[in-house]
Design a protein around this motif. Structure first.
Motif, PDB file in Angstrom:
ATOM      1  N   ASP A  35      43.877  26.644  12.514  1.00 24.20           N
ATOM      2  CA  ASP A  35      42.763  26.956  11.626  1.00 24.20           C
ATOM      3  C   ASP A  35      42.870  28.401  11.166  1.00 24.20           C
ATOM      4  O   ASP A  35      42.601  29.327  11.933  1.00 24.20           O
ATOM      5  CB  ASP A  35      41.433  26.739  12.339  1.00 24.20           C
ATOM      6  N   ASP A  37      40.954  30.058   9.312  1.00 31.38           N
ATOM      7  CA  ASP A  37      39.656  30.733   9.225  1.00 31.38           C
ATOM      8  C   ASP A  37      39.319  31.526  10.484  1.00 31.38           C
ATOM      9  O   ASP A  37      38.423  32.375  10.462  1.00 31.38           O
ATOM     10  CB  ASP A  37      38.541  29.714   8.969  1.00 31.38           C
ATOM     11  N   SER A  42      40.918  36.747   8.101  1.00 32.87           N
ATOM     12  CA  SER A  42      40.668  35.588   7.252  1.00 32.87           C
ATOM     13  C   SER A  42      39.632  35.906   6.174  1.00 32.87           C
ATOM     14  O   SER A  42      38.645  36.605   6.426  1.00 32.87           O
ATOM     15  CB  SER A  42      40.175  34.414   8.107  1.00 32.87           C
ATOM     16  N   ILE A 117      33.891  26.989  12.545  1.00 33.42           N
ATOM     17  CA  ILE A 117      34.965  26.552  13.429  1.00 33.42           C
ATOM     18  C   ILE A 117      34.522  26.380  14.872  1.00 33.42           C
ATOM     19  O   ILE A 117      35.338  26.251  15.763  1.00 33.42           O
ATOM     20  CB  ILE A 117      36.136  27.558  13.391  1.00 33.42           C
ATOM     21  N   LYS A 120      35.878  23.073  16.708  1.00 29.27           N
ATOM     22  CA  LYS A 120      37.290  22.780  16.523  1.00 29.27           C
ATOM     23  C   LYS A 120      38.120  23.287  17.692  1.00 29.27           C
ATOM     24  O   LYS A 120      39.100  24.004  17.510  1.00 29.27           O
ATOM     25  CB  LYS A 120      37.783  23.367  15.202  1.00 29.27           C
ATOM     26  N   GLN A 123      41.855  22.937  17.755  1.00 26.83           N
ATOM     27  CA  GLN A 123      42.680  23.843  16.960  1.00 26.83           C
ATOM     28  C   GLN A 123      42.871  25.204  17.624  1.00 26.83           C
ATOM     29  O   GLN A 123      43.570  26.058  17.083  1.00 26.83           O
ATOM     30  CB  GLN A 123      42.048  24.043  15.575  1.00 26.83           C
ATOM     31  N   THR A 127      46.231  27.432  16.864  1.00 29.10           N
ATOM     32  CA  THR A 127      45.999  28.626  16.044  1.00 29.10           C
ATOM     33  C   THR A 127      46.602  29.856  16.705  1.00 29.10           C
ATOM     34  O   THR A 127      47.264  30.679  16.046  1.00 29.10           O
ATOM     35  CB  THR A 127      44.492  28.838  15.827  1.00 29.10           C
TER      36      THR A 127
END
Length: 377
Positions: A35, A37, A42, A117, A120, A123, A127
């Protein structure tokens, strides 16, 4: 399977065809599972919270020294945990440290949990691993081969991902003389905002278990609220012994930093509105009132500055609204003899903001707040 081959002979053979999408590398597969973000730079987090110059300097300095110890000194403990209630500036400290370590070449990766996020967790390690791949070419090549050979690694448990894609590759590169060598920091901010208490504890335990024997060059910094389950996990004997802990409290000790932030922010507002910096707005009394109302919470003054500086508004009128809210709230609580909590003024200010929301978008805002209510408590 063997194009162009001739005169081949196989006896008692068993063939397995493991295909990978044409042109898709292991790093491509990893990127799809990560991810972007959550990264410190980001665009989804822009503008990211960071410490205002001249503030929180001792906290930042201590963390940098933990991540990059002085030459000739023993390596500090491999884990670091900064805890503190909401609004005291943990994310700003984390962001500032990450940017400094990036400039020093000592940042491996950073994961910032945020509204978009929080759910998540699958992820999380992909990440981190993807960011590490962007930093270290030898590690990237090894991860690329591992995932091309078995992309299901990214669907396994967090403990398996961590061991197969971080611990084992670090050991292999070290044996080949291609190890990273120097101590590299990885930052995790807002851990308490991850999807569940169980996952939050699992992340800590997974990293601690693999870090205890220091088989990797990475040190890990966590920033979170002092939730009971997180406190309990860091209190486990095998974890507390390898963790440095720092507390970022709600305290009027931060008043000096808050006043510095306010004065500089008001100067920027005047400059952007092309108003002479010799203006006596706001008065010293107004600034001191805001400092007292903040009660050591940076989130209060940061929100106040955004409220006052918003386009289309008159800064003086917006400031007057905040000051009136402070006066009314204090009078109300003093009249009934109720104690003022550090969040009393912040709650009153948020009510002022809610009252200013246009009626045509208020339903959407209320729906958003309802759907994210578990993160707002």
């Amino acid at each position: 399977m063997f194009p162009g081959a001739q005169h081949l002979v196989f006896n008692n053979s068993h063939f397995i065809d493991q295909q990978v999408d044409a042109g898709q590398t292991g790093i491509d597969i990893l990127r799809e599972a990560a991810d972007p973000d959550a990264a410190h730079d980001s665009s989804a987090r822009d503008p990211a919270p960071r410490c205002f110059p001249g503030t929180r300097e001792q906290f930042v300095e201590d963390i940098i020294h933990w991540a990059v110890p002085a030459v000739g000194t023993d390596d500090p403990l491999p884990l670091f945990w900064m805890k503190g209630p909401a609004g005291v500036g943990k994310s700003a400290v984390a962001q500032t440290c990450v940017e400094k370590l990036k400039d020093m070449g000592r940042l491996g990766a950073a994961f910032f949990f945020a509204v978009k996020i929080r759910d998540k967790a699958t992820q999380f390690f992909p990440t981190i691993i993807y960011q590490l791949c962007s930093q270290f070419p030898d590690y990237r090549a090894l991860i690329d081969r591992l995932i091309r050979r078995d992309r299901t690694i990214l669907n396994r448990t967090m403990a398996t991902q961590f061991h197969v894609l971080i611990v084992e590759p670090s050991r292999e590169l070290q044996k080949k003389g291609k190890g990273i060598g120097k101590r590299i920091a990885i930052f995790i901010d807002g851990l308490d905002e991850c999807e569940s208490a169980n996952v939050q504890c699992e992340i800590i335990e997974t990293i601690a278990a693999a870090t205890r024997d220091r088989t990797t060059p990475f040190c890990w910094a966590f920033f979170s609220r002092p939730e009971a389950h997180i406190e309990g996990t860091f209190a486990i004997a095998d974890i507390i012994n390898i963790t440095s802990t720092s507390v970022l409290p709600v305290s009027h000790d931060a008043d000096g930093d808050i006043e510095l932030y306010l004065r500089s922010s008001f100067e920027n507002i005047l400059r952007h509105r092309n108003i002479s910096l010799k203006s006596q707005w706001p008065s010293d009394d107004d600034i001191h009132t805001l400092v007292r109302a903040a009660n050591g919470l940076f989130v209060y003054v940061a929100t106040a500055v955004r409220f006052i500086a918003q386009p289309g508004s008159l800064p003086d009128e917006s400031l007057h609204e905040i000051l009136a809210t402070i006066s009314n709230k204090c009078y109300k609580y003093t009249a009934i003899g109720a104690p003022l909590s550090p969040f009393t003024e912040l709650d009153a200010f948020y009510m002022l903001i809610m009252e200013r929301i246009p009626s045509h978008i208020l339903p959407a805002v209320l729906l958003f707040l309802y759907e994210n209510r578990r993160y707002l408590t």
